[in-house]
Design an enzyme around this catalytic site. Structure first.
Site, mmCIF file in Angstrom:
data_model
loop_
_atom_site.group_PDB
_atom_site.id
_atom_site.type_symbol
_atom_site.label_atom_id
_atom_site.label_comp_id
_atom_site.label_asym_id
_atom_site.label_seq_id
_atom_site.Cartn_x
_atom_site.Cartn_y
_atom_site.Cartn_z
ATOM 1 C CE LYS A 136 -4.153 -1.756 2.263
ATOM 2 N NZ LYS A 136 -5.062 -1.615 3.430
ATOM 3 C CB CYS A 236 -13.452 -1.955 8.719
ATOM 4 S SG CYS A 236 -13.394 -0.201 9.118
ATOM 5 C CB CYS A 293 -2.255 11.970 30.685
ATOM 6 S SG CYS A 293 -1.959 11.292 29.033
HETATM 7 ZN ZN LIG Z 1 -2.588 13.113 27.737
#
Ligand SMILES: [Zn+2]
Length: 299
Positions: A136, A236, A293
């Site tokens: 691809k 998908c 995070c």
């Molecule tokens: Zn973050």
């Protein structure tokens, strides 16, 4: 700096106005010449940076975006100087890369380790039937070079994983993540945060999609918004997808990328766009940075 920006905006507006007037007379050559004239005036100014000099061919190729009041010579020069990596040359990467190449991104990396399959062709419009079996990245690069021979296309036949993500993201001005797995998305997000490289995330399944822009250290990253992958995320192949649904999401990713490169309004920074194309409905969702995070909390 502000007055300089104001000057460029005025110049772009003048050039755009001239182009629109000429285009209205169906006199495209005149439009390009007038835009070119404005550009030459700009570059003859002692304070005008060299990067703003666009060739006559560039002014004609990009004339319709240069005609926008929001998109002037400064934005065009910025994308020409930019190095952008598109992760995945599939359903999202095909429209995304086409629009970025068309817009004149100067150095465009296309990363994919898959080969074209017959079942890809209804939605991955960079690949044609004779490309079945072709890598691809190579198939995509060939079409993008036809579309815009003035830019550099760099195909990478590798899969982005946690181990190589940092090396692939290093030196990029922007990454557009068009991958199809949460593992890849989290690897891309972590690498972009570590290198402080802006990121445009996207995903599509069925008729539903999502687009998010991230400026690491300043706005919520992908992991701030989605700390963990959903327990069950159908592919998908399992859930199905209509080609145009992927086209919408990939096109929006390209638009967000150009917005970030061109320094336009904030767009989808600080949140994401939730897209339901069956309804259809577009919903903006705010996302806050998380102090804990693991990807951007320490930035
Ligand atoms: Zn973050």
């Amino acid at each position: 700096m502000n007055s300089r920006r104001g000057f460029l905006r005025d110049l772009a507006a003048q050039a755009g106005s001239a182009a629109r007037e000429a285009a209205a007379r169906s006199d495209l050559a005149t439009a390009a010449a007038q835009v070119g004239s404005a550009a030459r005036e700009a570059t003859s100014e002692p304070s005008a940076p060299e990067a703003l000099a666009l060739s006559d061919a560039e002014l004609e190729r990009y004339g319709r975006q240069l005609a926008l009041p929001e998109w002037g010579l400064a934005q065009q020069a910025a994308v020409r100087e930019a190095r952008v990596l598109v992760v995945g040359a599939g359903a999202l990467g095909a429209p995304g890369a086409l629009y970025l190449a068309g817009a004149g991104v100067g150095r465009l990396g296309i990363l994919d380790d898959d080969a074209v399959e017959l079942s890809n062709l209804h939605r991955q419009l960079l690949h044609f039937t004779p490309d079945v079996g072709v890598p691809k990245a190579e198939s995509a690069a060939a079409k993008l070079r036809f579309l815009n021979p003035d830019i550099v296309i760099e195909p990478y036949r590798v899969r982005l994983v946690a181990d190589n993500a940092a090396a692939l993201v290093e030196g990029q001005d922007l990454v557009v993540d068009c991958s199809d797995s949460f593992a890849t998305r989290y690897a891309v997000n972590a690498a972009c945060c570590a290198a402080r490289v802006p990121l445009v995330e996207g995903g599509v399944t069925g008729f539903a999609g999502l687009v998010m822009a991230v400026r690491p250290g300043e706005t919520a990253c992908y992991r701030c918004a989605f700390p963990a992958a959903p327990a069950a995320a159908p592919s998908c192949a399992e859930a199905g997808v209509l080609g145009p649904a992927a086209g919408v999401v990939g096109s929006l990713q390209a638009l967000e990328a150009l917005r970030l490169l061109g320094g336009l309004e904030d767009g989808l920074l600080g949140g994401f766009l939730q897209i339901d194309l069956l309804e259809p409905a577009f919903t903006r969702v705010r996302a806050m940075r998380r102090a804990d995070c693991p990807d951007c909390g320490a930035l």
